[in-house]
Scaffold this motif. Structure first.
Motif, PDB file in Angstrom:
ATOM      1  N   UNK A  14       1.771 -14.969  10.841  1.00  0.00           N
ATOM      2  CA  UNK A  14       0.665 -14.779   9.763  1.00  0.00           C
ATOM      3  C   UNK A  14      -0.634 -15.000  10.540  1.00  0.00           C
ATOM      4  N   UNK A  15      -1.394 -13.826  10.413  1.00  0.00           N
ATOM      5  CA  UNK A  15      -2.815 -14.082  10.905  1.00  0.00           C
ATOM      6  C   UNK A  15      -2.978 -13.581  12.422  1.00  0.00           C
ATOM      7  N   UNK A  22      10.394  -1.311  13.816  1.00  0.00           N
ATOM      8  CA  UNK A  22       9.130  -1.652  14.219  1.00  0.00           C
ATOM      9  C   UNK A  22       8.719  -2.483  13.016  1.00  0.00           C
ATOM     10  N   UNK A  23       9.262  -2.512  11.712  1.00  0.00           N
ATOM     11  CA  UNK A  23       9.182  -3.552  10.716  1.00  0.00           C
ATOM     12  C   UNK A  23       9.360  -5.066  11.418  1.00  0.00           C
ATOM     13  N   UNK A  24      11.085  -4.986  11.944  1.00  0.00           N
ATOM     14  CA  UNK A  24      11.328  -6.323  12.277  1.00  0.00           C
ATOM     15  C   UNK A  24      10.527  -6.782  13.526  1.00  0.00           C
ATOM     16  N   UNK A  25      10.030  -6.013  14.343  1.00  0.00           N
ATOM     17  CA  UNK A  25       9.393  -6.462  15.524  1.00  0.00           C
ATOM     18  C   UNK A  25       7.906  -7.317  14.980  1.00  0.00           C
ATOM     19  N   UNK A  26       7.234  -6.523  14.176  1.00  0.00           N
ATOM     20  CA  UNK A  26       6.090  -7.128  13.448  1.00  0.00           C
ATOM     21  C   UNK A  26       6.424  -8.392  12.831  1.00  0.00           C
ATOM     22  N   UNK A  27       7.414  -8.483  11.847  1.00  0.00           N
ATOM     23  CA  UNK A  27       8.040  -9.478  10.909  1.00  0.00           C
ATOM     24  C   UNK A  27       8.466 -10.939  11.935  1.00  0.00           C
ATOM     25  N   UNK A  44       0.164  -5.143   5.860  1.00  0.00           N
ATOM     26  CA  UNK A  44       0.834  -5.883   4.695  1.00  0.00           C
ATOM     27  C   UNK A  44       1.567  -7.154   4.822  1.00  0.00           C
ATOM     28  N   UNK A  45       2.054  -7.076   6.209  1.00  0.00           N
ATOM     29  CA  UNK A  45       2.876  -8.366   6.410  1.00  0.00           C
ATOM     30  C   UNK A  45       1.866  -9.527   6.911  1.00  0.00           C
ATOM     31  N   UNK A  51       0.882  -1.254   0.042  1.00  0.00           N
ATOM     32  CA  UNK A  51       0.113  -0.270   0.043  1.00  0.00           C
ATOM     33  C   UNK A  51       0.707   1.234  -0.083  1.00  0.00           C
ATOM     34  N   UNK A  52       0.265   2.584  -0.202  1.00  0.00           N
ATOM     35  CA  UNK A  52       0.996   3.741  -0.329  1.00  0.00           C
ATOM     36  C   UNK A  52       0.999   4.114   0.908  1.00  0.00           C
ATOM     37  N   UNK A  53       1.954   5.443   1.259  1.00  0.00           N
ATOM     38  CA  UNK A  53       2.331   6.089   2.352  1.00  0.00           C
ATOM     39  C   UNK A  53       1.923   7.617   1.872  1.00  0.00           C
ATOM     40  N   UNK A  54       0.836   8.002   2.027  1.00  0.00           N
ATOM     41  CA  UNK A  54       0.390   9.291   1.419  1.00  0.00           C
ATOM     42  C   UNK A  54       0.983  10.269   2.401  1.00  0.00           C
TER      43      UNK A  54
END
Ligand SMILES: Cc1ncc(COP(=O)(O)O)c(C=O)c1O
Length: 359
Positions: free
Chosen positions: A90-91, A80-85, A110-111, A4-7
């Protein structure tokens, strides 16, 4: 993967030539690199020398908090991304606040995580209501993700409230993730790390010292297992940070207290100026931010936040439309004041003139 975009980012980049930037959430015009000899004997090979030292010094920065473990990474956003990842599957369900810094909502989606939101309402001073948070937790919730101070409002959540949330989550084996990128603006503002071990904190000096281009941030926790997972993922994804950036950040850490005094003084002066304007205006109102350089005022006009931002741009002033932080915040703007005070005064005057055309 569907992306997705980042407006907000696109809007800021598109309009970066503006003279009066009241949209950027970083302190500007601050000189942090004092060691001009940094290049004289610099080893450009793979080396973890600086990251080990940096991580040690960052641990020291958390002072009285015991057993803090740190992974240094290229910025708070990657942290933050690596925390989520890394910490979730998944789910899994994560609860994030609204309004919010866009990537904290869109990235987990997105992840492949299931994202639920909890409101921070203007009428409640952007406070997070504990009973609402408790009601939003389900059996599948694996994390609650906060920003503290809250982006966009700048409202800081104190230790007592953090502690209540942490305890509730700990009993349910849920991780509390707190993005503390604006925390240093709050003098003696407690880190969420103080309240428990099921807490993961992310941060960087991108905002407080205007070092966004240096790309150094970190994940911190007192849960060794969680940090070990993130270390492993880091090695697979990027091996190392930029060693040059690590070296620069080490330099900044040496002067941290002096720099903090300078930045907090600027933030306070500018806060008073913005407060004076808002409190005397019939067009705009706010929940004063606890400290720092970001705020999320509400304006009284039939135009949308995007239309207001577009109109301000004609007068060389950049503000961020509230809708980029939540669709239902189209009567807000994010107003930042980390620029020098003279420029801020002109920016505010121009914005005020735009608003007077509504009379
Ligand atoms: C809450 C929050 N986290 C992270 C970031 C990005 O930080 P960094 O530039 O250190 O990756 C921002 C930038 O606006 C932010 O507002």
């Amino acid at each position: 993967m569907k992306t997705t975009t980042f407006p907000l980012r696109d809007f800021l980049v598109e309009n970066k030539e503006v003279n009066f930037d009241l949209a950027s959430s970083s302190v500007s015009d601050i000189s942090v690199i004092s060691d001009k000899n940094i290049f004289s004997s610099f080893d450009t090979g793979y080396s973890d020398e600086y990251s080990l030292e940096l991580e040690r010094k960052l641990v020291d920065m958390y002072g009285k908090v015991n057993d803090v473990e740190i992974v240094s990474l290229p910025g708070a956003q990657i942290s933050n991304s690596l925390v989520f990842l890394t910490l979730f599957d998944h789910g899994d369900e994560v609860l994030v606040e609204s309004p919010n810094y866009e990537p904290l909502v869109k990235l987990p989606k997105q992840l492949g995580l299931k994202v639920k939101t909890i409101k921070r309402r203007y009428e409640n001073g952007f406070d997070l209501k504990l009973d609402e948070l408790q009601e939003s937790i389900s059996k599948r919730t694996k994390a609650v993700v906060l920003t503290n101070p809250h982006n966009p409002s700048g409202v800081f959540m104190g230790k007592e409230k953090l502690s209540k949330i942490q305890q509730f989550l700990e009993e349910r084996d849920i991780v509390l993730v707190v993005d503390e990128i604006f925390r240093d603006f709050v003098k003696d503002g407690p880190s969420a790390l103080e309240v428990g071990r099921n807490v993961v904190v992310t941060s960087s000096f991108s905002k407080i010292f205007g070092m966004g281009g240096i790309r150094i941030g970190w994940v911190a926790s007192r849960n060794e297992g969680l940090i070990e997972k993130i270390h492993r993922m880091k090695y697979h994804m990027n091996l190392l940070n930029s060693t040059l950036s690590e070296r620069m950040t080490l330099n900044v850490l040496e002067n941290r207290e002096t720099l903090l005094t300078e930045v907090r003084a600027l933030a306070q002066t500018n806060h008073s100026m913005v407060r004076g304007w808002i409190e005397g205006s019939k067009h705009i109102e706010w929940i004063p931010p606890s400290a720092g350089i970001i705020s999320f005022p509400k304006f009284r006009s039939p135009c949308t936040s995007y239309e207001l931002a577009e109109r301000a741009l004609k007068d060389d002033v950049l503000v961020s439309p509230g809708r980029f932080f939540s669709e239902d915040c189209d009567d807000h703007i994010r107003l930042c004041f980390g620029i020098n005070t003279q420029k801020l005064a002109i920016g505010i005057q121009k914005l005020s003139m735009v608003m007077r055309t509504w009379d």
